[in-house]
Design a protein around this motif. Structure first.
Motif, PDB file in Angstrom:
ATOM      1  N   GLN A 127       0.850  -1.190   0.000  1.00 27.30           N
ATOM      2  CA  GLN A 127       0.000   0.000   0.000  1.00 27.30           C
ATOM      3  C   GLN A 127       0.886   1.241   0.000  1.00 27.30           C
ATOM      4  O   GLN A 127       1.827   1.333   0.785  1.00 27.30           O
ATOM      5  CB  GLN A 127      -0.898   0.033   1.228  1.00 27.30           C
ATOM      6  CG  GLN A 127      -2.043  -0.925   1.139  1.00 27.30           C
ATOM      7  CD  GLN A 127      -2.930  -0.841   2.361  1.00 27.30           C
ATOM      8  OE1 GLN A 127      -2.544  -0.322   3.393  1.00 27.30           O
ATOM      9  NE2 GLN A 127      -4.129  -1.370   2.241  1.00 27.30           N
ATOM     10  N   GLN A 154       2.225   4.905   0.781  1.00 23.65           N
ATOM     11  CA  GLN A 154       2.124   5.770   1.948  1.00 23.65           C
ATOM     12  C   GLN A 154       1.277   6.988   1.569  1.00 23.65           C
ATOM     13  O   GLN A 154       1.426   7.546   0.489  1.00 23.65           O
ATOM     14  CB  GLN A 154       3.509   6.227   2.366  1.00 23.65           C
ATOM     15  CG  GLN A 154       3.540   6.746   3.752  1.00 23.65           C
ATOM     16  CD  GLN A 154       4.559   6.012   4.586  1.00 23.65           C
ATOM     17  OE1 GLN A 154       5.426   5.358   4.058  1.00 23.65           O
ATOM     18  NE2 GLN A 154       4.456   6.127   5.881  1.00 23.65           N
ATOM     19  N   SER A 160       0.006  10.785   1.495  1.00 22.81           N
ATOM     20  CA  SER A 160       0.634  12.105   1.637  1.00 22.81           C
ATOM     21  C   SER A 160       0.071  12.761   2.889  1.00 22.81           C
ATOM     22  O   SER A 160      -0.965  12.338   3.426  1.00 22.81           O
ATOM     23  CB  SER A 160       0.343  12.955   0.407  1.00 22.81           C
ATOM     24  OG  SER A 160      -1.018  13.348   0.402  1.00 22.81           O
ATOM     25  N   ASP A 205       2.210   8.891  11.923  1.00 22.94           N
ATOM     26  CA  ASP A 205       1.327   9.775  11.154  1.00 22.94           C
ATOM     27  C   ASP A 205       1.213  11.147  11.821  1.00 22.94           C
ATOM     28  O   ASP A 205       1.153  12.175  11.141  1.00 22.94           O
ATOM     29  CB  ASP A 205      -0.062   9.163  10.978  1.00 22.94           C
ATOM     30  CG  ASP A 205      -0.091   8.044   9.954  1.00 22.94           C
ATOM     31  OD1 ASP A 205       0.931   7.838   9.251  1.00 22.94           O
ATOM     32  OD2 ASP A 205      -1.131   7.359   9.858  1.00 22.94           O
TER      33      ASP A 205
END
Length: 121
Positions: A28, A30, A32, A101
């Motif tokens: 998958q 990453q 933005s 994140d």
């Protein structure tokens, strides 16, 4: 000859599905920072430039522009929430945002360009 155990259909299917999902997760792309902000509904409360419920991202960047400790502090505020930094508005805890994140989001917020001041009248 070595003895190779036979897998029943349910076991084989479980192993095949686990392997396929692991491969898909590893591939998958990453997200933005903008996509992370949208995925986590950051823009429901924050505008890019101006205050909505909470301050705009550009306002946050302006306040912390020369603060070397700001990325870590902002990432902590994203995950754990805060109150009183921007008046009485509460920044709720975003515990579903991973630490990684939160760091990406904090660096993105702090990288917002400086806003031009309107000419004085």
């Amino acid at each position: 000859m070595p003895c190779i155990p036979r897998l029943s259909a349910p076991h084989f299917l479980s192993i095949a599905l686990a392997a396929a999902s692991f491969g898909a997760a590893a591939q998958q792309p990453q997200l933005s920072a903008v996509d992370l902000a949208r995925k986590n509904a950051c823009m429901a409360c924050h505008g890019l430039v101006h205050k909505q419920v909470g301050p705009g991202f550009a306002q946050i960047a302006e306040r912390y522009r020369n603060d070397a400790a700001a990325p870590a502090r902002l990432a902590d505020k994203i995950r754990n929430g805060s109150v009183g930094t921007w008046g009485r508005v509460i920044m709720p805890r975003q515990s579903l945002v991973s630490e990684a994140d939160a760091q990406v989001l904090a660096r993105w917020v702090l990288a917002q360009p400086q806003q031009q001041q309107p000419p004085a009248r």
